[in-house]
Design a protein around this motif. Structure first.
Motif, mmCIF file in Angstrom:
data_model
loop_
_atom_site.group_PDB
_atom_site.id
_atom_site.type_symbol
_atom_site.label_atom_id
_atom_site.label_comp_id
_atom_site.label_asym_id
_atom_site.label_seq_id
_atom_site.Cartn_x
_atom_site.Cartn_y
_atom_site.Cartn_z
ATOM 1 N N THR A 259 0.832 -1.200 0.000
ATOM 2 C CA THR A 259 0.000 0.000 0.000
ATOM 3 C C THR A 259 0.871 1.257 0.000
ATOM 4 O O THR A 259 0.569 2.228 -0.702
ATOM 5 C CB THR A 259 -0.926 0.005 1.226
ATOM 6 O OG1 THR A 259 -1.685 -1.212 1.233
ATOM 7 C CG2 THR A 259 -1.882 1.173 1.200
ATOM 8 N N ASP A 260 1.969 1.216 0.766
ATOM 9 C CA ASP A 260 2.884 2.363 0.798
ATOM 10 C C ASP A 260 3.517 2.605 -0.573
ATOM 11 O O ASP A 260 3.655 3.756 -1.006
ATOM 12 C CB ASP A 260 3.980 2.151 1.848
ATOM 13 C CG ASP A 260 3.457 2.262 3.270
ATOM 14 O OD1 ASP A 260 2.343 2.798 3.453
ATOM 15 O OD2 ASP A 260 4.160 1.800 4.191
ATOM 16 N N LEU A 261 3.886 1.518 -1.262
ATOM 17 C CA LEU A 261 4.442 1.664 -2.607
ATOM 18 C C LEU A 261 3.422 2.296 -3.550
ATOM 19 O O LEU A 261 3.749 3.179 -4.347
ATOM 20 C CB LEU A 261 4.871 0.301 -3.152
ATOM 21 C CG LEU A 261 6.138 -0.312 -2.553
ATOM 22 C CD1 LEU A 261 6.332 -1.730 -3.081
ATOM 23 C CD2 LEU A 261 7.342 0.533 -2.897
ATOM 24 N N ALA A 262 2.173 1.861 -3.448
ATOM 25 C CA ALA A 262 1.119 2.419 -4.304
ATOM 26 C C ALA A 262 0.922 3.904 -4.013
ATOM 27 O O ALA A 262 0.756 4.706 -4.933
ATOM 28 C CB ALA A 262 -0.182 1.658 -4.089
ATOM 29 N N LYS A 263 0.982 4.272 -2.736
ATOM 30 C CA LYS A 263 0.816 5.685 -2.377
ATOM 31 C C LYS A 263 1.942 6.536 -2.939
ATOM 32 O O LYS A 263 1.723 7.649 -3.408
ATOM 33 C CB LYS A 263 0.759 5.840 -0.855
ATOM 34 C CG LYS A 263 -0.562 5.440 -0.256
ATOM 35 C CD LYS A 263 -0.569 5.650 1.240
ATOM 36 C CE LYS A 263 -1.871 5.185 1.850
ATOM 37 N NZ LYS A 263 -1.866 5.323 3.313
ATOM 38 N N LYS A 264 3.180 6.016 -2.900
ATOM 39 C CA LYS A 264 4.311 6.757 -3.451
ATOM 40 C C LYS A 264 4.122 6.999 -4.951
ATOM 41 O O LYS A 264 4.369 8.100 -5.452
ATOM 42 C CB LYS A 264 5.617 5.990 -3.227
ATOM 43 C CG LYS A 264 6.155 6.077 -1.828
ATOM 44 C CD LYS A 264 7.464 5.326 -1.699
ATOM 45 C CE LYS A 264 7.954 5.325 -0.275
ATOM 46 N NZ LYS A 264 9.218 4.570 -0.121
ATOM 47 N N ILE A 265 3.678 5.974 -5.647
ATOM 48 C CA ILE A 265 3.465 6.100 -7.088
ATOM 49 C C ILE A 265 2.346 7.095 -7.364
ATOM 50 O O ILE A 265 2.445 7.926 -8.267
ATOM 51 C CB ILE A 265 3.159 4.720 -7.702
ATOM 52 C CG1 ILE A 265 4.405 3.829 -7.633
ATOM 53 C CG2 ILE A 265 2.696 4.858 -9.143
ATOM 54 C CD1 ILE A 265 4.162 2.396 -8.011
ATOM 55 N N GLN A 266 1.284 7.041 -6.569
ATOM 56 C CA GLN A 266 0.173 7.975 -6.758
ATOM 57 C C GLN A 266 0.609 9.409 -6.486
ATOM 58 O O GLN A 266 0.189 10.334 -7.179
ATOM 59 C CB GLN A 266 -0.998 7.579 -5.863
ATOM 60 C CG GLN A 266 -1.703 6.326 -6.337
ATOM 61 C CD GLN A 266 -2.699 5.795 -5.324
ATOM 62 O OE1 GLN A 266 -2.637 6.138 -4.143
ATOM 63 N NE2 GLN A 266 -3.598 4.951 -5.773
ATOM 64 N N ASN A 267 1.464 9.611 -5.484
ATOM 65 C CA ASN A 267 1.978 10.960 -5.204
ATOM 66 C C ASN A 267 2.820 11.469 -6.359
ATOM 67 O O ASN A 267 2.761 12.654 -6.707
ATOM 68 C CB ASN A 267 2.792 10.967 -3.908
ATOM 69 C CG ASN A 267 1.916 10.896 -2.682
ATOM 70 O OD1 ASN A 267 0.733 11.217 -2.737
ATOM 71 N ND2 ASN A 267 2.482 10.467 -1.572
ATOM 72 N N LYS A 268 3.615 10.579 -6.966
ATOM 73 C CA LYS A 268 4.402 10.965 -8.137
ATOM 74 C C LYS A 268 3.478 11.432 -9.250
ATOM 75 O O LYS A 268 3.736 12.427 -9.914
ATOM 76 C CB LYS A 268 5.214 9.767 -8.655
ATOM 77 C CG LYS A 268 6.604 9.675 -8.163
ATOM 78 C CD LYS A 268 7.308 8.566 -8.932
ATOM 79 C CE LYS A 268 8.545 8.110 -8.248
ATOM 80 N NZ LYS A 268 9.178 6.990 -8.951
ATOM 81 N N ASN A 269 2.404 10.695 -9.450
ATOM 82 C CA ASN A 269 1.455 11.052 -10.501
ATOM 83 C C ASN A 269 0.823 12.404 -10.242
ATOM 84 O O ASN A 269 0.645 13.205 -11.168
ATOM 85 C CB ASN A 269 0.352 9.996 -10.616
ATOM 86 C CG ASN A 269 0.672 8.953 -11.648
ATOM 87 O OD1 ASN A 269 1.724 8.997 -12.269
ATOM 88 N ND2 ASN A 269 -0.227 8.033 -11.848
ATOM 89 N N GLU A 270 0.471 12.689 -9.002
ATOM 90 C CA GLU A 270 -0.132 13.976 -8.680
ATOM 91 C C GLU A 270 0.826 15.115 -9.006
ATOM 92 O O GLU A 270 0.447 16.129 -9.568
ATOM 93 C CB GLU A 270 -0.527 14.027 -7.198
ATOM 94 C CG GLU A 270 -1.746 13.200 -6.869
ATOM 95 C CD GLU A 270 -2.083 13.228 -5.389
ATOM 96 O OE1 GLU A 270 -1.461 14.009 -4.636
ATOM 97 O OE2 GLU A 270 -2.948 12.445 -4.987
#
Length: 83
Positions: free
Chosen positions: A65-76
Motif C-alpha cells: 500500500t505504501d508503494l502504491a501511495k508513493k506512485i500515486q503521489n508521483k502522478n499527482e
C-alpha cells in the motif's frame, strides 16, 4: 565575474507524459491488488487462529500500500506540472 547562461527548458511531449501517468496508474493498481491479496490471506490466517502469519501478511500488505501511495503521489506531482 562569471555569469551563468540559462538554457531554455525543453518542452515535454504530452503523449509521453500522459503515457508515463498511465503506466504509473497501472503500477499503483497492481500494488493495491497485491495488498488486497495479502489482506485476504491475513484474514484466513486470523480465522484459523494463526496470529503470527496474519501479522506477517498485514505488514506485507502495508508495504504494498505504501508503494502504491508513493506512485500515486508521483502522478499527482506530474499532473500538476503538466497542467
Amino acid at each position: 565575474m562569471t555569469t551563468k547562461i540559462k538554457t531554455p527548458k525543453k518542452e515535454k511531449d504530452p503523449k509521453v507524459v500522459s503515457q508515463k501517468l498511465i503506466d504509473n496508474h497501472e503500477k499503483a493498481a497492481m500494488h493495491l491488488e497485491t495488498a488486497a491479496k495479502h489482506l485476504h490471506e491475513a484474514a484466513k490466517f486470523q480465522k484459523d487462529g494463526n496470529n503470527t502469519m496474519a501479522c506477517g501478511c498485514n505488514s506485507k500488505a502495508k508495504n504494498e500500500t505504501d508503494l502504491a501511495k508513493k506512485i500515486q503521489n508521483k502522478n499527482e506531482k506530474k499532473q500538476l506540472q503538466f497542467a
